[in-house]
Design a protein around this motif. Structure first.
Motif, PDB file in Angstrom:
ATOM      1  N   ARG A 318      36.289  38.319  48.828  1.00  0.00           N
ATOM      2  CA  ARG A 318      35.554  36.820  47.541  1.00  0.00           C
ATOM      3  C   ARG A 318      35.211  37.333  46.982  1.00  0.00           C
ATOM      4  N   PRO A 319      36.327  37.162  46.297  1.00  0.00           N
ATOM      5  CA  PRO A 319      37.068  37.845  45.026  1.00  0.00           C
ATOM      6  C   PRO A 319      35.640  37.256  43.691  1.00  0.00           C
ATOM      7  N   ASP A 320      35.341  36.358  44.214  1.00  0.00           N
ATOM      8  CA  ASP A 320      33.910  35.927  43.228  1.00  0.00           C
ATOM      9  C   ASP A 320      33.176  36.483  43.045  1.00  0.00           C
ATOM     10  N   LEU A 321      32.762  37.171  44.279  1.00  0.00           N
ATOM     11  CA  LEU A 321      31.988  38.687  44.587  1.00  0.00           C
ATOM     12  C   LEU A 321      32.233  39.207  43.589  1.00  0.00           C
ATOM     13  N   LYS A 322      33.226  39.963  43.418  1.00  0.00           N
ATOM     14  CA  LYS A 322      33.675  41.422  42.228  1.00  0.00           C
ATOM     15  C   LYS A 322      34.539  40.886  41.322  1.00  0.00           C
ATOM     16  N   PHE A 323      34.408  41.979  40.909  1.00  0.00           N
ATOM     17  CA  PHE A 323      34.974  41.935  39.346  1.00  0.00           C
ATOM     18  C   PHE A 323      36.284  41.423  39.205  1.00  0.00           C
ATOM     19  N   PRO A 324      37.064  40.803  38.285  1.00  0.00           N
ATOM     20  CA  PRO A 324      37.982  40.046  37.831  1.00  0.00           C
ATOM     21  C   PRO A 324      38.778  41.120  38.326  1.00  0.00           C
ATOM     22  N   ALA A 325      40.216  40.762  38.803  1.00  0.00           N
ATOM     23  CA  ALA A 325      41.133  41.433  39.428  1.00  0.00           C
ATOM     24  C   ALA A 325      41.973  42.255  37.600  1.00  0.00           C
ATOM     25  N   PHE A 326      42.426  43.180  37.625  1.00  0.00           N
ATOM     26  CA  PHE A 326      43.633  43.288  36.485  1.00  0.00           C
ATOM     27  C   PHE A 326      44.909  44.173  36.558  1.00  0.00           C
ATOM     28  N   VAL A 327      45.264  43.580  36.342  1.00  0.00           N
ATOM     29  CA  VAL A 327      46.546  44.857  36.559  1.00  0.00           C
ATOM     30  C   VAL A 327      47.028  45.709  34.726  1.00  0.00           C
ATOM     31  N   PRO A 328      47.234  46.885  35.215  1.00  0.00           N
ATOM     32  CA  PRO A 328      47.280  47.567  34.290  1.00  0.00           C
ATOM     33  C   PRO A 328      48.254  47.845  32.874  1.00  0.00           C
ATOM     34  N   ARG A 329      48.366  47.570  32.202  1.00  0.00           N
ATOM     35  CA  ARG A 329      49.822  47.566  31.231  1.00  0.00           C
ATOM     36  C   ARG A 329      50.872  48.605  31.796  1.00  0.00           C
ATOM     37  N   LEU A 687      40.060  46.287  27.947  1.00  0.00           N
ATOM     38  CA  LEU A 687      40.513  45.383  29.094  1.00  0.00           C
ATOM     39  C   LEU A 687      40.911  43.730  28.435  1.00  0.00           C
ATOM     40  N   ARG A 688      40.755  43.406  28.441  1.00  0.00           N
ATOM     41  CA  ARG A 688      41.428  42.486  26.863  1.00  0.00           C
ATOM     42  C   ARG A 688      42.671  43.056  25.934  1.00  0.00           C
ATOM     43  N   GLN A 689      42.151  43.867  25.161  1.00  0.00           N
ATOM     44  CA  GLN A 689      42.826  44.432  24.643  1.00  0.00           C
ATOM     45  C   GLN A 689      44.201  44.582  25.059  1.00  0.00           C
ATOM     46  N   LEU A 690      43.962  45.589  26.558  1.00  0.00           N
ATOM     47  CA  LEU A 690      45.452  46.735  26.978  1.00  0.00           C
ATOM     48  C   LEU A 690      45.998  46.218  28.052  1.00  0.00           C
ATOM     49  N   ALA A 691      44.722  45.683  29.221  1.00  0.00           N
ATOM     50  CA  ALA A 691      45.034  45.437  30.675  1.00  0.00           C
ATOM     51  C   ALA A 691      46.038  44.024  30.328  1.00  0.00           C
ATOM     52  N   GLN A 692      47.141  43.896  31.263  1.00  0.00           N
ATOM     53  CA  GLN A 692      48.264  42.863  31.457  1.00  0.00           C
ATOM     54  C   GLN A 692      47.252  41.219  31.620  1.00  0.00           C
TER      55      GLN A 692
END
Length: 692
Positions: A318-329, A687-692
């Motif tokens: 349930r991705p909607d119930l978890k923190f949004p996924a992110f990809v480290p830059r 997250l907005r500034q550095l992650a992809q």
């Protein structure tokens, strides 16, 4: 507080108790679980984190206090509170925390999860089909591995493993031998899952789980055929998990530690958790056998280990119930340059985890392992995790004929067994393994690579605030610096010589290191800010760390505040300093950030009359880190990188008004709210500034 008392900077009233301050951190973690803005499954995880943190708090801090009391050691800390009083205060606050945890689990979290199709079914809600399926599961998967023990003169009370699930069973009737049944114990082996997911054909929700304890309760009578089960009650004991090895007396610390680990699971009990419906007679019997008192018993209004629900997090899609996924830059230099040595030689590289990928560190070691010009690799490993590719590369480097030395800290708490296995694996591959220094944990995070270039040797170093652990690098905030600076490389070389050999105190050019120069260096830098303030110059200190309790540092910070130095401290966990006391600390502000990632980086900034200095470190401002461990503290000399560290880890966090808590003079924490100002989350901004 009157002025005369306030000026005595050793006055106990100026210091918060470190254990109680550490316990308070878990209320802030639980507040994340209670925050409706947090995704639902993440709220479940925060609840579990607060529970596992409390377990470790009892295993370590409470255990140490109990030993002090048992040994009639009444020496207080800077707050002048004797261990017996600290334990009484801990009991009071822990009861409040446990009640809050179960209230949240029962009244808020379970109903909210069920509304989303995630159900933890109790026995009184099972359908006929569910009970039939669970009975089959019990007979086929659970019953064959259980070994119930009837308590009688021939079967005394057994050894109960630390933090294991157990049930006390009250029986009536006689068994096949004519023995009168009264009491039995059922121990749940750790091979059994604590949560069982029911299949779709019987499930009442998309995700329908049952606690193992509930299944055991329901079918307990099948374990005692011919007898009547009058009741069964969960319990769980927490034991002292501090390992004590007299390093100066043993010949081989690895063998001594291995022997100590064998007994850890059965060390002295410090806490007993029982079901809330457990009769007093049963609780008294358990207390007697564990040699505990009523003050060490906690009644649980639900499963005795709520943190077990964390096991289902990965099962729930349930991705909607978890923190949004992110990809480290991934840093452009890693992708574009190809050869990391060329990139580092051109300019220092800063990594800010988890927003930037830890893969750059692994790639550096991989390239070093295969590069024919690399002659030697030296590294410290405190916690590394299972199946680490970094370890694979170190082993490959040794197979390639390079000189590889690894300092493995065997005493990294709760990772001792893993580190023993790691040390054996490295040694078998030809790596020289060093266990550090007797009496001092090696907590420094260092990597040094020696490479031959154009007939001369050049050193490349990676220094970090966090462990070389691929998994936690995605969960903890940390800084890492890759540099070819000759002085830093020379300092790292001397530190490795000190760790692996025998010699005098060394003098370093750039790095501060515990237990020799870091404490003294910090004190001198704070004194320098005091001198600037007294001279009418701008003076300010900003420091970010996990904990602050070293009394001499606290005292000099008080003096700095009295001199007019503006001090901002970002302390995630325990803080012994009281901010905002008139005449003492009115110029000190302390905040704690609790968010998606565990704040782990240590950063110290000193204004130094507008010639600022900024350092990153593996050390908190704690007595153990500054005086009884091997730690490193490294400067960020590149102006652009120094600005990055300041902006991202200090200014950014001081502006946080969504996940920040302010420490009040009385030791309580007040959540900072945005009010009419725009909301700012430091971690989300990164997250907005550095992650992809």
């Amino acid at each position: 507080m009157n002025r005369e008392v306030a000026m005595n900077l050793k006055d106990p009233s100026l210091y918060l108790n470190r254990e109680l301050a550490q316990l308070e951190f878990n209320f802030r973690v639980l507040a994340q679980a209670e925050d409706p803005r947090v995704p639902l499954l993440e709220r479940m995880r925060y609840l579990c984190i607060s529970c596992t943190n409390l377990d470790e708090f009892f295993e370590v801090r409470v255990a140490v206090l109990r030993e002090q009391v048992n040994m009639s050691d009444s020496r207080p800390g800077p707050d002048a509170m004797p261990p017996s009083e600290v334990l009484a205060r801990i009991r009071e606050r822990a009861l409040t925390l446990v009640k809050a945890q179960y209230d949240f689990w029962n009244a808020t979290l379970q109903p909210a999860l069920e509304a989303e199709g995630i159900r933890f079914s109790k026995r009184d809600r099972w359908t006929v089909k569910q009970r039939r399926w669970l009975q089959g599961y019990f007979r086929n998967e659970i019953l064959p591995v259980l070994s119930p023990l009837g308590l009688d003169p021939a079967h005394p009370f057994p050894r109960i493993l630390n933090k294991s699930l157990n049930l006390a069973v009250v029986l009536k009737g006689r068994d096949a031998f004519g023995r009168e049944g009264h009491m039995a114990l059922v121990r749940a082996p750790r091979s059994l899952p604590r949560l069982i997911r029911m299949p779709a054909e019987v499930a009442q929700a998309p995700y329908d789980f049952v606690f193992l304890a509930g299944v055991l309760h329901e079918f307990m009578d099948e374990l005692f055929p011919g007898m009547q089960v009058k009741g069964s009650y969960q319990f769980r004991v927490t034991r002292n998990s501090e390992l004590v090895v007299d390093e100066e007396e043993v010949q081989n610390i690895a063998l001594a530690l291995r022997d100590e680990l064998k007994g850890r699971g059965f060390a002295r009990p410090v806490r007993l958790e029982v079901a809330d419906n457990c009769p007093k007679a049963i609780a008294d019997m358990l207390m007697q056998n564990f040699e505990l008192t009523e003050s060490e018993v906690f009644r649980c209004e639900g499963p005795v280990n709520v943190s077990r629900v964390n096991a289902v997090y990965e099962q729930i899609d349930r991705p909607d119930l978890k923190f949004p996924a992110f990809v480290p830059r991934v840093l452009p230099v890693v992708v574009e340059e190809g050869n990391l040595f060329d990139a580092i030689r051109e300019r220092d590289i800063l990594l800010h985890h988890p927003f930037e990928s830890f893969g750059a560190v692994i790639e550096l070691v991989r390239q070093a392992s295969l590069d024919p010009d690399v002659l030697a690799i030296k590294q410290t490993l405190y916690r590394v995790g299972n199946n680490s590719p970094l370890v694979d590369h170190l082993i490959e480097a040794a197979r390639q004929g390079k000189d590889v030395t690894v300092v493995v800290e065997l005493r990294a708490r709760f990772d001792e067994e893993a580190n023993l296995r790691l040390a054996n694996r490295l040694q078998e591959a030809g790596v020289q393994v060093v266990y550090g220094v007797v009496g001092y944990k090696t907590h420094a995070k260092m990597l040094l690579i020696v490479r031959r270039e154009h007939g001369t040797l050049r050193r490349y170093a990676h220094l970090s605030t966090g462990n070389y652990h691929q998994i936690t690098s995605r969960l903890y905030t940390d800084f890492g610096l890759m540099t070819a600076h000759p002085d830093i490389g020379e300092d790292a070389h001397l530190l490795f010589l000190q760790l692996s050999g025998l010699g005098p105190v060394i003098k370093l050019k750039c790095l501060l290191h515990s237990p020799f120069t870091l404490h003294k260096g910090l004190m001198e830098k704070i004194e320098r800010e005091i001198s600037h303030a007294q001279a009418g110059k701008r003076a300010r200190i900003i420091a970010k760390m996990n904990a602050l309790n070293e009394e001499h540092v606290v005292e000099v910070l008080y003096r700095a505040s009295q001199a007019g130095v503006q001090i901002d401290l970002i302390v995630r966990g325990s803080c012994a300093l009281r901010p905002g006391i008139p005449g003492v600390s009115e110029n000190i502000r302390v905040r704690s950030i609790v968010g998606r990632f565990l704040e782990h980086s240590r950063v110290y900034w000193f204004q130094n009359d507008d010639s600022p200095e900024i350092y990153c470190s593996s050390a908190d401002w704690m007595e153990r880190n500054l005086l009884r461990r091997i730690e490193t503290c490294f400067p960020i000399r590149d102006p652009q990188l120094a600005r990055r560290v300041y902006d991202e880890s200090l200014a950014n966090y001081l502006a946080d008004n969504t996940q920040a808590w302010q420490l009040e003079p009385d030791g309580s924490y007040r959540r900072i709210v945005a009010g009419d100002a725009p909301e700012h989350s430091a971690q989300q901004a990164l997250l907005r500034q550095l992650a992809q």
